[in-house]
Design an enzyme around this catalytic site. Structure first.
Site, PDB file in Angstrom:
ATOM      1  CG  ASN A  88     124.034  94.573 -38.872  1.00  0.00           C
ATOM      2  OD1 ASN A  88     123.169  94.476 -39.756  1.00  0.00           O
ATOM      3  ND2 ASN A  88     123.772  94.415 -37.591  1.00  0.00           N
TER       4      ASN A  88
ATOM      5  CD  GLU B   7     120.040  96.739 -33.625  1.00  0.00           C
ATOM      6  OE1 GLU B   7     119.857  96.321 -34.780  1.00  0.00           O
ATOM      7  OE2 GLU B   7     120.856  97.644 -33.336  1.00  0.00           O
TER       8      GLU B   7
ATOM      9  N   GLY C 120     125.022 102.309 -31.741  1.00  0.00           N
ATOM     10  CA  GLY C 120     124.316 103.468 -32.279  1.00  0.00           C
ATOM     11  C   GLY C 120     124.283 104.663 -31.346  1.00  0.00           C
TER      12      GLY C 120
ATOM     13  CE  LYS D 273     122.875  97.754 -36.328  1.00  0.00           C
ATOM     14  NZ  LYS D 273     122.907  98.429 -35.025  1.00  0.00           N
TER      15      LYS D 273
ATOM     16  CD  GLU E   2     127.378  94.151 -32.606  1.00  0.00           C
ATOM     17  OE1 GLU E   2     127.892  94.929 -33.426  1.00  0.00           O
ATOM     18  OE2 GLU E   2     126.203  93.741 -32.688  1.00  0.00           O
TER      19      GLU E   2
ATOM     20  CG  HIS F   7     122.391  92.537 -33.832  1.00  0.00           C
ATOM     21  ND1 HIS F   7     121.743  93.516 -33.123  1.00  0.00           N
ATOM     22  CD2 HIS F   7     123.493  93.110 -34.348  1.00  0.00           C
ATOM     23  CE1 HIS F   7     122.433  94.648 -33.231  1.00  0.00           C
ATOM     24  NE2 HIS F   7     123.504  94.423 -33.971  1.00  0.00           N
TER      25      HIS F   7
ATOM     26  CB  SER G  98     129.850 103.701 -31.293  1.00  0.00           C
ATOM     27  OG  SER G  98     128.487 103.882 -30.944  1.00  0.00           O
TER      28      SER G  98
END
Ligand code: 13P
Length: 247
Positions: free
Chosen positions: A11, A97, A171, A13, A165, A95, A210
């Site tokens: 991904n 985010e 991250g 992003k 996730e 996702h 991660s």
């Protein structure tokens, strides 16, 4: 039922310009003998060019989101049909985010999943708890609730994947312990079997958060882990291939 073929999806992003296509080509070159299915999900404006560059390779191209509608007055949005038209065969949906920044709910994600199926795309549906929810002992309840709410019954008989996730692992360099990952993936598997019967055993459950070459082998060999959804480490071909080859 045999275990699903592992899927390693990158991904990107909101990262990558035309020059980054060289990384995708290097991934295709290095993934020729991969034991996993491999996909890269770049920003939508790169999908068409990446699909052309990777045509005939073993690496699939995917989107990172899709609108639920096929067309209309939705300034700035991209329909699942447009992703497919540009050469995508998969799409990441729900996702964290997008759930956090754009307020995407389980029911909106479910509508987007239906859109992906309408367009012939394989959805990768993301779920995951926040650190507060984990600390409160609610992680299993939250995540299995997201699975129930985000996966419409229309998925029966269709190819799709679920990506676990944990929000706090994205991250940050932090990852759950292997037993924590296995506990969650087993709970997701049980929910999939409840929802889709025995076919629920064939759905790859990816881990994301991660993942890097140094921890990939342990994570990918954990019980019920059927691949990985990789953010930062998917931007460099060498790192991404280190994960692909850990399968
Ligand atoms: P990182 O691999 O950068 O933690 O991101 C994970 C992720 O959000 C993939 O969708």
């Amino acid at each position: 039922m045999t275990a699903p073929t592992p899927l390693i999806a990158g991904n990107w992003k909101m990262n990558g310009l035309a020059a980054s296509l060289a990384e995708a080509k290097a991934v295709a070159e290095g993934a020729k003998a991969a034991r996993a299915r491999v996909a890269i999900c770049p920003p939508s404006v790169l999908i068409e060019r990446m699909s052309r560059e990777l045509a005939g390779s073993a690496v699939a191209v995917g989107g990172q989101d899709a609108h639920a509608e096929e067309s209309g007055a939705y300034t700035g949005d991209v329909a699942a049909e447009m992703l497919a038209d540009a050469g995508a065969t998969l799409v990441i949906l729900g996702h964290s985010e997008r759930r956090a920044t754009y307020g995407e709910t389980d029911s909106l994600v479910a509508a987007k999943v239906k859109a992906a199926l309408r367009a012939g795309l394989e959805p990768i549906v993301c779920v995951g708890e926040t650190l507060e929810q984990r600390k409160a002992g609610e992680a299993l309840k939250v995540v299995t609730g997201q699975v129930r709410g985000s996966l419409p019954a229309d998925l029966a008989g269709k190819a799709f994947a679920v990506a676990y996730e944990p929000v706090w692992a994205i991250g940050t360099g932090l990852t759950p312990t292997t037993p924590e990952i296995e506990e969650m993936h087993r709970a997701i598997r049980a929910t999939l079997v409840e929802m889709f019967g025995e076919a629920g055993r064939a759905v790859p459950i990816l881990y994301g958060g991660s993942v890097k070459p140094s921890n990939a082998a342990e994570i990918l060999h954990a019980d019920e882990v059927g691949g990985a959804l990789v953010g930062g480490a998917s931007l460099k071909a060498a790192d991404f291939l280190g994960i692909v080859n850990a399968v």
